[in-house]
Design a protein around this motif. Structure first.
Motif, PDB file in Angstrom:
ATOM      1  N   SER A 180       0.880  -1.302  -0.095  1.00  0.00           N
ATOM      2  CA  SER A 180       0.071   0.061  -0.065  1.00  0.00           C
ATOM      3  C   SER A 180       0.994   1.211  -0.019  1.00  0.00           C
ATOM      4  O   SER A 180       0.694   2.324  -0.603  1.00  0.00           O
ATOM      5  N   TYR A 181       1.965   1.290   0.845  1.00  0.00           N
ATOM      6  CA  TYR A 181       2.913   2.376   0.871  1.00  0.00           C
ATOM      7  C   TYR A 181       3.509   2.630  -0.557  1.00  0.00           C
ATOM      8  O   TYR A 181       3.492   3.597  -1.081  1.00  0.00           O
ATOM      9  N   ARG A 182       3.978   1.325  -1.137  1.00  0.00           N
ATOM     10  CA  ARG A 182       4.789   1.723  -2.473  1.00  0.00           C
ATOM     11  C   ARG A 182       3.893   2.098  -3.676  1.00  0.00           C
ATOM     12  O   ARG A 182       4.232   2.706  -4.656  1.00  0.00           O
ATOM     13  N   LYS A 183       2.637   1.971  -3.441  1.00  0.00           N
ATOM     14  CA  LYS A 183       1.467   2.641  -4.517  1.00  0.00           C
ATOM     15  C   LYS A 183       1.856   3.899  -4.578  1.00  0.00           C
ATOM     16  O   LYS A 183       1.028   4.683  -5.552  1.00  0.00           O
ATOM     17  N   ILE A 184       1.952   4.632  -3.036  1.00  0.00           N
ATOM     18  CA  ILE A 184       1.852   6.103  -3.144  1.00  0.00           C
ATOM     19  C   ILE A 184       3.123   6.746  -3.970  1.00  0.00           C
ATOM     20  O   ILE A 184       4.219   6.283  -3.905  1.00  0.00           O
ATOM     21  N   PRO A 185       2.832   7.472  -4.892  1.00  0.00           N
ATOM     22  CA  PRO A 185       3.886   8.195  -5.668  1.00  0.00           C
ATOM     23  C   PRO A 185       4.752   8.812  -4.828  1.00  0.00           C
ATOM     24  O   PRO A 185       4.575   9.427  -3.611  1.00  0.00           O
ATOM     25  N   ALA A 186       6.121   8.626  -5.295  1.00  0.00           N
ATOM     26  CA  ALA A 186       7.284   9.147  -4.506  1.00  0.00           C
ATOM     27  C   ALA A 186       7.175  10.363  -3.834  1.00  0.00           C
ATOM     28  O   ALA A 186       7.482  10.907  -2.779  1.00  0.00           O
ATOM     29  N   HIS A 187       6.593  11.538  -4.691  1.00  0.00           N
ATOM     30  CA  HIS A 187       6.594  12.909  -4.431  1.00  0.00           C
ATOM     31  C   HIS A 187       5.532  13.226  -3.398  1.00  0.00           C
ATOM     32  O   HIS A 187       5.466  14.291  -2.821  1.00  0.00           O
ATOM     33  N   LEU A 188       4.625  12.288  -3.231  1.00  0.00           N
ATOM     34  CA  LEU A 188       3.431  12.456  -2.102  1.00  0.00           C
ATOM     35  C   LEU A 188       3.889  11.753  -0.796  1.00  0.00           C
ATOM     36  O   LEU A 188       3.047  11.984  -0.030  1.00  0.00           O
ATOM     37  N   SER A 244      -2.924   6.034   1.864  1.00  0.00           N
ATOM     38  CA  SER A 244      -2.262   6.000   3.140  1.00  0.00           C
ATOM     39  C   SER A 244      -2.080   4.750   3.363  1.00  0.00           C
ATOM     40  O   SER A 244      -2.915   3.797   3.219  1.00  0.00           O
ATOM     41  N   PRO A 245      -0.747   4.307   4.011  1.00  0.00           N
ATOM     42  CA  PRO A 245      -0.767   3.007   4.094  1.00  0.00           C
ATOM     43  C   PRO A 245      -1.454   2.268   5.588  1.00  0.00           C
ATOM     44  O   PRO A 245      -1.398   1.280   5.812  1.00  0.00           O
ATOM     45  N   GLU A 246      -2.050   3.500   6.099  1.00  0.00           N
ATOM     46  CA  GLU A 246      -2.610   2.909   7.533  1.00  0.00           C
ATOM     47  C   GLU A 246      -3.694   3.927   7.751  1.00  0.00           C
ATOM     48  O   GLU A 246      -3.575   5.051   7.556  1.00  0.00           O
ATOM     49  N   SER A 247      -4.858   3.435   8.239  1.00  0.00           N
ATOM     50  CA  SER A 247      -5.945   4.421   8.796  1.00  0.00           C
ATOM     51  C   SER A 247      -6.655   3.396   9.705  1.00  0.00           C
ATOM     52  O   SER A 247      -6.664   2.235   9.499  1.00  0.00           O
ATOM     53  N   GLU A 248      -6.934   4.228  10.845  1.00  0.00           N
ATOM     54  CA  GLU A 248      -7.785   3.385  11.671  1.00  0.00           C
ATOM     55  C   GLU A 248      -9.282   3.320  11.546  1.00  0.00           C
ATOM     56  O   GLU A 248      -9.731   4.212  11.291  1.00  0.00           O
TER      57      GLU A 248
END
Length: 250
Positions: A180-188, A244-248
């Protein structure tokens, strides 16, 4: 001429022995340091396979040279050089192939507990370069913890609910969170969202996973299988949000 050929043959065998030593030590280009014993074992198995192939290739080359020498009444300087070249080529080929195969996410949960741990460690190693420094350090810590967890799982029935819960944590939740984290564009990844950046969130999430693995390992060591079977605190966290890689969960 025979004496020269003998000396050349001795030199070739010496080169072969040195190449074998290089391969036994991990090859010319050594892989990155393993995060745990499971992934190290898989890499060792790969090196043994390379050495076996290399030794077999050198043996075949020498047998072929001997047969050619008998048939042709000697192979001469050209033949000796051809043998040397063949040994060098074999050393290069089996110094680089076959490569250690990084498992796909879908493959992590297959096999027994030892295979699960080894594959997950190997997979995490491949993801580590894409993680921020604090999260990459946490991956190293998790590797050590996975080794301890694997030892405890060895004595547990793979069909026990506790074992299945652990497999979900290690083979599904952990890799899903990293993906999930890796799917986020690097600049974000350094932009704040809900009070934290994705870089900070992945580090915090890995910390929670690390704590959970440690707790699970302690419970397994204490034989608290029934308690562990119903422990699902780590599932209270939702992984896979595209932003986001995490949300509660609320």
């Amino acid at each position: 001429m025979a004496g020269d050929s003998t000396r050349e043959s001795d030199r070739i065998l010496g080169d072969a022995r040195r190449s074998l030593t290089v391969q036994r030590d991990g090859g010319t280009h050594r892989p990155a340091r393993s995060i745990g014993r499971g992934s190290a074992r898989l890499k060792r198995d790969n090196i043994v396979k390379r050495i076996t192939y290399f030794v077999g290739a050198v043996f075949a080359i020498m047998v072929a040279a001997s047969v050619a020498g008998i048939v042709l009444n000697g192979i001469g300087f050209t033949g000796v050089m051809a043998i040397a070249l063949a040994v060098v080529v074999a050393a290069w080929v089996f110094g680089n192939f076959p490569k250690v195969k990084v498992p796909q996410r879908a493959e992590l949960n297959r096999g027994d507990a030892k295979q699960l741990v080894g594959r997950t460690e190997l997979w995490l190693e491949a993801q580590r370069p894409a993680l921020p420094a604090p999260a990459a350090d946490m991956v190293g810590k998790i590797g050590v913890q996975l080794d301890a967890l694997g030892l405890q799982l060895d004595g547990v029935d793979q069909n026990h609910p506790a074992a299945r819960e652990v497999r979900t944590l290690v083979g599904e939740t952990l890799p899903e969170m990293v993906d999930s984290y890796r799917k986020i564009p690097a600049h974000l990844r350094t932009e704040k969202r809900a009070g934290a950046t994705p870089d900070e969130q992945i580090t915090r999430s890995l910390g929670k996973i690390s704590e959970e693995i440690d707790h699970v390992t302690r419970q397994l060591a204490d034989g608290a299988l029934d308690d562990l079977a119903v422990r699902t605190r780590y599932l209270d966290y939702k992984y896979g949000d595209p932003d986001s890689p995490e949300s509660e969960r609320t």
